[in-house]
Design an enzyme around this catalytic site. Structure first.
Site, PDB file in Angstrom:
ATOM      1  N   ALA A 117      -0.827  -5.512  -0.480  1.00 25.20           N
ATOM      2  CA  ALA A 117       0.104  -6.546  -0.003  1.00 25.20           C
ATOM      3  C   ALA A 117      -0.465  -7.958  -0.133  1.00 25.20           C
ATOM      4  O   ALA A 117       0.167  -8.920   0.299  1.00 25.20           O
ATOM      5  CB  ALA A 117       0.469  -6.268   1.443  1.00 25.20           C
ATOM      6  N   ASN A 183      -6.639  -3.848   5.549  1.00 20.32           N
ATOM      7  CA  ASN A 183      -6.640  -3.748   4.089  1.00 20.32           C
ATOM      8  C   ASN A 183      -6.514  -5.090   3.385  1.00 20.32           C
ATOM      9  O   ASN A 183      -7.238  -5.363   2.424  1.00 20.32           O
ATOM     10  CB  ASN A 183      -5.534  -2.791   3.644  1.00 20.32           C
ATOM     11  CG  ASN A 183      -5.818  -1.368   4.105  1.00 20.32           C
ATOM     12  OD1 ASN A 183      -6.896  -0.856   3.867  1.00 20.32           O
ATOM     13  ND2 ASN A 183      -4.874  -0.753   4.780  1.00 20.32           N
ATOM     14  N   HIS A 213       1.493 -12.876   4.844  1.00 13.96           N
ATOM     15  CA  HIS A 213       0.084 -13.102   4.496  1.00 13.96           C
ATOM     16  C   HIS A 213      -0.008 -14.397   3.702  1.00 13.96           C
ATOM     17  O   HIS A 213       0.656 -14.555   2.670  1.00 13.96           O
ATOM     18  CB  HIS A 213      -0.458 -11.945   3.652  1.00 13.96           C
ATOM     19  CG  HIS A 213      -0.378 -10.620   4.327  1.00 13.96           C
ATOM     20  ND1 HIS A 213      -1.087 -10.314   5.477  1.00 13.96           N
ATOM     21  CD2 HIS A 213       0.352  -9.516   4.033  1.00 13.96           C
ATOM     22  CE1 HIS A 213      -0.800  -9.071   5.851  1.00 13.96           C
ATOM     23  NE2 HIS A 213       0.066  -8.567   4.993  1.00 13.96           N
TER      24      HIS A 213
END
Ligand SMILES: NC(=O)c1ccc[n+]([C@@H]2O[C@H](COP(=O)([O-])OP(=O)(O)OC[C@H]3O[C@@H](n4cnc5c(N)ncnc54)[C@H](O)[C@@H]3O)[C@@H](O)[C@H]2O)c1
Length: 260
Positions: A117, A183, A213
């Site tokens: 992601a 992650n 993000h």
């Protein structure tokens, strides 16, 4: 190309559906836990890594979680196979990262870390070649999405009404303290300045509905600022759809003549 999956969940299902539409990509089997009783595809489920490797795959794709990386990296690389990792947060464990690097150095297979992601892994890792001076990742989620994490102990998540930083520190501490959210921070660290020098802020933001993000980096290349508003996977609200898409991209690049 014959692909063996580790995992039988949300990502495995999307990757399986994708491979079913590509003549060059065949899932030969998947490794699951005892709770995985029904396969997400036409392929068989097995419960030991030895049984998975018996399918003689060309490549093994982990889409299962941190424990699976720890359990399977050694045997997959010892078998000379490429090992694709989506649970990159596992590699914040320095001992595991050392052992994966040592096993890869001895293997004819390679470890391939997918972007998951995180946006801009290509630019970050290219910028690194000229020298990076600063990398910051800010990951924001709705306050309730931080339930079940250490943030519950430090913040009254139900009472948060404005954007609130719940963690600030380096990527190693972020990944080890918030393993379920590790992650993206780990991928930023591995692609860029490393776990100690990468700054991570985790944010509870009532103003967002997705996982957001925001990656910022500076270096000799210039600077970058990239933000992703990531939609969840259809079958797992905790997993961004992008995680499966980034594996599909890698597999497509493995199977086609032109790589991008
Ligand atoms: N890099 C990224 O940006 C990113 C984003 C989202 C998720 N992820 C990683 O992907 C993983 C899988 O996501 P998902 O949404 O498919 O999860 P999921 O919970 O839907 O499925 C996980 C599957 O793996 C199996 N599994 C768990 N531990 C295992 C083990 N030790 N050995 C074999 N099988 C095991 C489970 O039984 C299940 O079938 C997550 O745990 C996370 O670490 C990475």
């Amino acid at each position: 190309m014959k692909i063996a999956l580790i995992g039988n969940g949300a990502i495995a299902k999307l990757v399986t559906q994708f491979c079913a539409t590509h003549a060059n990509l065949t899932i030969v089997g998947a490794l699951g836990l005892a709770s995985d009783t029904v396969s997400v595809g036409q392929h068989s489920l097995v419960y030991t890594i030895a049984d998975l490797l018996a399918f003689k795959p060309d490549m093994v794709v982990e889409c299962a979680g941190h424990a699976a990386v720890k359990e399977c990296a050694g045997p997959v690389l010892a078998a000379g196979l490429d090992f694709v990792i989506v649970s990159t947060g596992s590699l914040a464990d320095a001992a595991l990262w050392d052992s994966v690097q040592a096993a890869a150095a001895k293997s004819t297979g390679r470890v391939k870390l997918v972007a998951g992601a995180l946006p801009g892994v290509d630019a970050l890792s290219a910028g690194k070649l000229a020298g990076l001076t600063k990398v910051t990742l800010r990951s924001a989620k709705p306050p309730k999405a931080w339930k079940g994490t250490p943030a519950e102990k430090t913040h009254d998540l139900d009472a948060i009404t404005t954007r609130t930083v719940i963690f600030s520190g380096n990527a190693r501490k972020a990944a080890l303290t918030f393993p379920k959210n590790a992650n993206v921070a780990a991928t930023a660290a591995l692609a860029g300045l490393g776990f100690e020098a990468t700054t991570v802020e985790l944010v509870a933001d009532p103003g967002v509905t997705q996982n957001v993000h925001h990656l910022e980096a500076e270096g000799a290349f210039g600077s970058l600022s990239l933000k992703i508003n990531a939609n969840p996977s259809p079958d797992n609200p905790k997993t961004s759809h992008m995680a499966a898409l980034s594996i599909m991209r890698l597999l497509e690049n493995e199977a086609t003549a032109i790589v991008i």
